[in-house]
Structures are given as structure tokens and as C-alpha cells.
Design an enzyme around this catalytic site. Structure first.
Site, PDB file in Angstrom:
ATOM      1  N   ARG A   1      -1.910 -74.841   5.583  1.00 54.03           N
ATOM      2  CA  ARG A   1      -1.767 -75.185   4.399  1.00 54.03           C
ATOM      3  C   ARG A   1      -2.562 -75.960   3.610  1.00 54.03           C
ATOM      4  O   ARG A   1      -3.240 -76.090   2.827  1.00 54.03           O
ATOM      5  CB  ARG A   1      -0.552 -76.029   4.606  1.00 54.03           C
TER       6      ARG A   1
ATOM      7  N   ASP B   1      -5.143 -67.957 -19.960  1.00 53.98           N
ATOM      8  CA  ASP B   1      -4.056 -67.232 -18.514  1.00 53.98           C
ATOM      9  C   ASP B   1      -5.011 -66.688 -19.431  1.00 53.98           C
ATOM     10  O   ASP B   1      -5.317 -65.176 -20.095  1.00 53.98           O
ATOM     11  CB  ASP B   1      -2.701 -66.751 -19.135  1.00 53.98           C
TER      12      ASP B   1
ATOM     13  N   TYR C   1       2.352 -64.822 -21.542  1.00 51.45           N
ATOM     14  CA  TYR C   1       3.693 -63.502 -20.280  1.00 51.45           C
ATOM     15  C   TYR C   1       4.823 -64.372 -20.469  1.00 51.45           C
ATOM     16  O   TYR C   1       4.935 -65.110 -20.067  1.00 51.45           O
ATOM     17  CB  TYR C   1       2.138 -63.427 -19.287  1.00 51.45           C
TER      18      TYR C   1
ATOM     19  N   LYS D   1      -3.457 -58.764 -10.032  1.00 50.88           N
ATOM     20  CA  LYS D   1      -3.564 -57.855 -10.868  1.00 50.88           C
ATOM     21  C   LYS D   1      -5.436 -57.430 -10.290  1.00 50.88           C
ATOM     22  O   LYS D   1      -5.337 -56.798  -9.316  1.00 50.88           O
ATOM     23  CB  LYS D   1      -3.620 -58.653 -12.827  1.00 50.88           C
TER      24      LYS D   1
HETATM   25  N1  PLP Z   1      -0.314 -64.238 -16.375  1.00 48.15           N
HETATM   26  C1  PLP Z   1       0.168 -62.475 -16.901  1.00 48.15           C
HETATM   27  C2  PLP Z   1      -0.922 -62.942 -18.181  1.00 48.15           C
HETATM   28  C3  PLP Z   1       0.523 -61.549 -16.383  1.00 48.15           C
HETATM   29  O1  PLP Z   1       0.780 -60.790 -16.310  1.00 48.15           O
HETATM   30  C4  PLP Z   1       1.519 -62.331 -14.930  1.00 48.15           C
HETATM   31  C5  PLP Z   1       2.420 -61.335 -13.857  1.00 48.15           C
HETATM   32  O2  PLP Z   1       2.478 -60.535 -14.623  1.00 48.15           O
HETATM   33  C6  PLP Z   1       1.443 -63.599 -14.853  1.00 48.15           C
HETATM   34  C7  PLP Z   1       0.112 -64.026 -15.265  1.00 48.15           C
HETATM   35  C8  PLP Z   1       2.134 -63.409 -13.153  1.00 48.15           C
HETATM   36  O3  PLP Z   1       1.208 -63.139 -12.350  1.00 48.15           O
HETATM   37  P1  PLP Z   1       2.073 -63.587 -10.554  1.00 48.15           P
HETATM   38  O4  PLP Z   1       2.463 -62.222 -10.766  1.00 48.15           O
HETATM   39  O5  PLP Z   1       0.938 -62.607  -9.876  1.00 48.15           O
HETATM   40  O6  PLP Z   1       3.182 -64.374 -10.308  1.00 48.15           O
END
Ligand code: PLP
Length: 344
Positions: free
Chosen positions: A40, A151, A89, A176
Site C-alpha cells: 500500500r 478528466d 462523466y 480505458k
Molecule cells: N472518466 C471517464 C471519462 C469515464 O468514462 C470513466 C468511466 O467510464 C471514469 C472517469 C471512471 O473510471 P473507472 O471506471 O476506471 O472508475
């Protein structure tokens, strides 16, 4: 160094063994007096992944167990009084709403933000790929001491580097395109200042959202080919978007001159990405089309080697009923277009 070279070599000095390929290290605890103690706190594969991502993004990366864990860590670390949230998101929106409901943060218009507050930006945004002008946003926020968090999951560090525009924090869902094979769950924050990254890492030791050892190994394996995959999927997405637009479908893709963010995207991205959205007019038609395709997989998420299609209202109830979100993978563009054509 070029991104293709960084992706392969940026962690080269961090290898602790004789292996050419990184070892999978599942141990949670390490022998005393070896420089490591507990996973950790520190872990070789995590540090190697962070070195590569940091190098690609032009900053210092801290890796988490998911994109949402990274989002929660950012809000807990900066702990703003007020927060402006644009088109983001839906998971991040729900997280911010839950913090607001608990009285931890107040939603505000970006014009009302003051020193120490946060503006949360997603560009291109999920799912319609709306574009925010990062240079202008970061400049305005810097002047007021407001922290800009971007993001950048859709753009990836290959197509855009927000820190270079004065943005304070970049977030990636590593799950992703960076992982790239729909099999690793991880997230990351990237900042310019190494001492801020160290503090975020220290906090991660105690909030505990470290990536699993197999997940971060898969993420490290995935990021090696990120530039190659992004180049290919971006080129294919451009072809699919041009075909869909030419067929008269309502098409959201920042590479199309008709997209409202096209001109700004051209100035801050080196390519327009592998995500697009098509509106087929009604929930019934979208629901039918996502089941009538053969090559596209009807599933949520994005950025994998396989092309995905999703009736977006299933994931985000606030979305337009006829909207289908598409993540382009590595298949042949003509095969993908033929598949969509037969389904429509
Ligand atoms: N940001 C975006 C643009 C996303 O599409 C997603 C998930 O679909 C996230 C953040 C969150 O990521 P995670 O699914 O790895 O928690």
C-alpha cells in the site's frame, strides 16, 4: 523523446530484476532492509507505470485502483469549498452530488469560484465529445487561485497534454485506452509538481485505493502500445464519423467541422480520438441497433482493442433517448462501417 519511445523506455531505470518483461509482483509485504515494506506504500510495478504515464503526460503520475478512486482522491486532497462541474462523466457528477448532499462542497457557477475552489472539466466530454478551451480556462482559474482538474480519459496522453496548458491536475481512467484491453481497472492523477504528487501518494497510502498488482501490471503492459493503438483507432473513428455524418445521422465527433468544438480541438489536440456518438432519433431504434450489430460489442466502457457500442441511456438516465456511444477499437474501418450499415 517521442511518445512512442517514452511508452517503452520511461521506466527503464526502475526495473528491480533481470527480467526484460516486468515481473508480476503480488506480494503485499517485503523483507525489511530492502527499501520496501508494504504494497500500500510502495510497489515496483505501480512506480514503473507511474513513470511511463508521467512521462507521456509531462508531469508526475499517481496511480489508483480505478478512475473513480482517482476522482475521489482529487476531491479529498484539494477539498474545495465550492466546485463547478460542467459536462462530465455521470459517475463524477454523482460523486460530486453525494459530497454536496453531505454538505462537503457547494456547487457553483465557475464565475463564482474563489481561491482553493475547483473547476472540474472533461474534454472531450462523455459522450458527446464537447470541447473546453483549456488555455483560456486554466488562465482564468490561475488568476483567481482556482484549481482546474481535467478528466482527459477520452483524449489520452497521446493526443493532449493539459498540464502544458496550465491545468493543475489531469485525471485518467486507466481502465480505458491506457490499459487498452478491457481487463485492468485503474485510474491516475497527474500533476506538474513532484512534491504535490508525493503528498497525493502519501494520502493514498492511508485512504488505501492502490491498484491491484495484476491490474497495474496489465496497465503497464497496455501503455506500451498506447501510441500505436490511439493512432489506429483515431484514424478509424474519423472514417466512421465521416461516413455516419455523410449518411445524415446526427454525429458527435470533434474531428467533424460541424462539431461545435472542432476549431478548439484542432488547437489543443493532435488528433480527435476514438470516441463518437450517434443519435438515431428514438430509444426504440437505438435499442434495436445496438443489438443488430455483429462486430461491435454491446457493452459499456471504452478504449479497448474491440469496438464497443452502447445505448447510452442505460448507463446515464439523463442522456438523449436515441444516443448510441461508440468506442472504436482496432478492427478494419470498412468492416466496422459495413456492420453499422447493415444494423441500421
Ligand atoms: N472518466 C471517464 C471519462 C469515464 O468514462 C470513466 C468511466 O467510464 C471514469 C472517469 C471512471 O473510471 P473507472 O471506471 O476506471 O472508475
Amino acid at each position: 523523446m517521442d511518445p512512442f519511445t517514452k511508452a517503452i523506455h520511461a521506466d527503464k531505470d526502475l526495473s528491480e530484476g533481470a527480467d526484460v518483461a516486468p515481473a508480476i509482483r503480488p506480494s503485499t509485504t517485503f523483507l525489511e532492509d530492502t527499501g520496501r515494506r508494504y504494497r500500500r506504500d510502495s510497489h515496483e510495478t505501480t512506480e514503473r507505470f507511474e513513470a511511463v504515464l508521467g512521462s507521456l503526460e509531462g508531469g508526475h503520475a499517481v496511480c489508483f485502483s480505478s478512475g473513480m478512486a482517482a476522482a475521489a482522491a482529487a476531491l479529498s486532497f484539494f477539498h474545495p469549498d465550492r466546485m463547478a462541474v460542467g459536462d462530465v462523466y455521470h459517475g463524477v457528477r454523482v460523486l460530486a452530488e453525494s459530497l454536496a448532499a453531505a454538505g462537503d462542497v457547494v456547487f457553483a457557477d465557475r464565475s463564482e469560484l474563489k481561491e482553493g475552489d475547483v473547476e472540474w472539466v472533461e474534454t472531450p466530454s462523455n459522450p458527446k465529445c464537447y470541447i473546453t478551451d483549456l488555455v483560456a480556462t486554466a488562465e482564468e482559474n490561475r488568476a483567481r487561485g482556482v484549481i482546474t482538474i481535467v478528466d482527459s480519459t477520452f483524449a489520452t496522453p497521446v493526443l493532449m497534454n493539459p498540464l502544458a496548458f496550465g491545468v493543475d491536475v489531469v485525471l485518467h481512467s486507466v481502465t480505458k485506452a491506457i490499459g487498452g484491453h478491457s481487463d485492468a481497472h485503474a485510474g491516475a492523477l497527474v500533476v506538474s509538481d513532484g512534491s504535490v504528487a508525493s503528498k497525493i501518494r502519501d494520502q493514498r497510502s492511508f485512504t488505501g485505493a492502490v491498484p491491484g498488482s495484476l491490474d497495474v501490471w496489465l496497465a503497464l503492459r497496455g501503455i506500451r502500445t498506447l501510441p500505436l493503438r490511439v493512432e489506429r483507432s483515431t484514424s478509424t473513428a474519423g472514417k466512421v464519423a465521416a461516413w455516419a455524418h455523410g449518411r445524415g445521422l446526427q454525429t458527435y465527433y470533434p474531428g467533424l467541422a460541424s462539431h461545435p468544438g472542432h476549431e478548439i480541438a484542432r488547437t489543443q489536440m493532435s488528433g480527435f480520438g476514438s470516441m463518437l456518438a450517434l443519435d438515431v432519433g428514438s430509444a426504440a431504434e437505438a435499442s434495436r441497433v445496438v443489438r443488430a450489430v455483429h462486430l461491435f460489442t454491446n457493452a459499456t466502457s471504452l478504449g479497448g482493442v474491440e469496438s464497443l457500442i452502447e445505448h447510452r441511456i442505460v448507463s446515464d438516465p439523463a442522456m438523449d433517448p436515441g444516443l448510441m456511444r461508440i468506442s472504436i477499437g482496432l478492427e478494419d474501418p470498412d468492416d466496422l462501417i459495413a456492420d453499422l450499415e447493415q444494423a441500421l
